[in-house]
Design an enzyme around this catalytic site. Structure first.
Site: not given
Ligand SMILES: *Cc1c(COP(=O)(O)O)cnc(C)c1O
Length: 405
Positions: A117, A192, A217-218, A364
């Site tokens: 990400f 992660d 939040y996911k 997705r």
């Molecule tokens: C959603 C997501 C994030 C989100 O990071 P925030 O700092 O909470 O906005 C980070 N890494 C991955 C792999 C994600 O899917």
């Protein structure tokens, strides 16, 4: 199978989903639970408004980052006291990547992959730029393809940092192999879990990864901007000198000592005042896990994903599967390539089937068994077929991109 269906018929009742909506985006923002609403209303009506500052003690706010951290620990195969909630994932990546680099001071390379990400890569770039202002031998971020991460691990690498499930395609890294090789060669590991926590039977301790981060939040359904979490292997926790030093990670915050001394334990990964209202929503949302195991969720997620893949393959030959077909190689989402994927997703959303779009041409769909069943999956596939056959995506209103896709 019937048992599982019953379990998940129960968990579905815990969610407040709009009538008629098929929600295939829980991998991006989990839906609201009835428990979160009730808890938030209680926090507003009975805690914050009535107790005001006394709430820190009387309503349990002060202990909440650890209470919720321990609940998440239980869901990712970690012991009590090794996970805390704090901040957001990006900030937690800052903390653990800085810590991992200090634990390997002779080495200069951070290894990651192009399927990571972007925020994780941005954080690495920022840390490296800062370190290179003074480093004698410069640090570097090495980004390889996801398939070559394992091969790229060698004795020059300080830290390997990957996201277990690719946010875009759903491809799953073989973490056992990556961690095993990293350990043999003295490489620190950061995992992660944003797209795997709450979706897969993650076992961070068994895996023996050094650090993990993830968001609330996911798949944990904590609500928009819910606090994130950070895990540190217990044998390392007290060796870490936090890079983000703040009073909530101090050994004794209310001593108001002028000198920073890190708290013993995972609490040193905290920095400032926690977001209490967000934490209460997350805390309540985690109750849904009481009657269900991650192994059951994983089994059901694979069944439903396979159903979706099979249905779409028959109904929509124009869609090219972007997710690995082998169930051992994918997480809990199914993605497709389609030239007009953005418009396609918008046309589906207009019909109450919520997925999302990722660059450059990916549609997705998150598969979340806590509140999805076979009927939802088949209906979603029917809508997809209809939108493609009638080309209803092909109109200007579906092609104008919103800020958040
Ligand atoms: C959603 C997501 C994030 C989100 O990071 P925030 O700092 O909470 O906005 C980070 N890494 C991955 C792999 C994600 O899917």
């Amino acid at each position: 199978m019937e048992d599982l269906k019953q379990i998940f018929a129960q968990t579905k009742k815990a969610f407040d989903l709009p009538e008629g909506m098929i929600y295939l985006d829980g991998n991006s923002l989990g839906p609201m639970t009835h428990a979160s609403r009730a808890r938030l209303i209680d926090e507003l009506d009975n805690q914050w408004s009535k107790k005001l500052i006394k709430g820190w003690n009387e309503s349990g706010w002060y202990l909440l980052p650890q209470v919720v951290g321990d609940k998440i620990a239980n869901l990712i195969g970690a012991s009590k006291g090794t996970v805390t909630t704090a901040d957001n994932t990006s900030i937690n990546v800052h903390k653990v990547l800085s810590a991992a680099l200090s634990l390997n001071p002779e080495r200069r390379v951070v290894l990651s992959d192009s399927g990571n990400f972007p925020t994780d890569l941005y954080v690495a770039q920022g840390i490296i730029a800062k370190l290179n202002e003074t480093a004698d031998v410069p640090y570097e971020l090495k980004v390889v393809t996801p398939e070559t991460v394992l091969d790229a691990i060698d004795e020059d690498i300080a830290v390997v940092m990957v996201t277990q499930v690719d946010y875009c395609t759903g491809r799953l890294h073989d973490m056992e192999k990556i961690v095993e090789k990293a350990k043999q060669l003295g490489v620190k590991t950061i995992l992660d879990l944003c797209h795997s926590g709450g979706a897969l039977d993650v076992q961070v301790e068994k895996l023996d990864v050094d650090f993990a981060v993830g968001c609330g939040y996911k798949y944990f359904n904590g609500g928009p901007g819910a606090p994130a979490f950070v895990y540190v292997k217990s044998s390392l926790i007290n060796d870490i000198q936090p890079v983000l030093t703040g009073w909530m990670g101090h050994d004794s915050p209310f001593a108001f000592d002028a000198q920073y001394t890190p708290m013993q334990g995972i609490g040193r990964m905290r920095v400032g005042t926690p977001s209490v209202l967000g934490l209460t929503c997350l805390d309540a949302a985690l109750d849904v896990w009481e009657g269900v195991s991650l192994a059951q969720v994983r089994q059901r997620s694979l069944e439903l994903s396979q159903l979706f893949i099979d249905e779409v393959a028959v109904r929509c030959p124009d869609l090219k599967l972007a997710t690995p077909l082998n169930p051992d190689e994918r997480g809990s989402q199914v993605s497709f390539h389609f030239d007009e994927a953005y418009a396609l997703v918008q046309a589906l959303i207009a019909r109450g089937v919520i997925g999302d779009f990722r660059m450059p041409n990916v549609a997705r769909f998150g598969i979340t068994p806590l509140y999805l069943d076979e009927q939802d999956i088949i209906q979603a596939a029917e809508h997809l077929e209809d939108v493609i056959k009638t080309r209803s995506w092909d109109c200007p209103e579906f092609k104008t991109k919103n800020a958040v896709t």
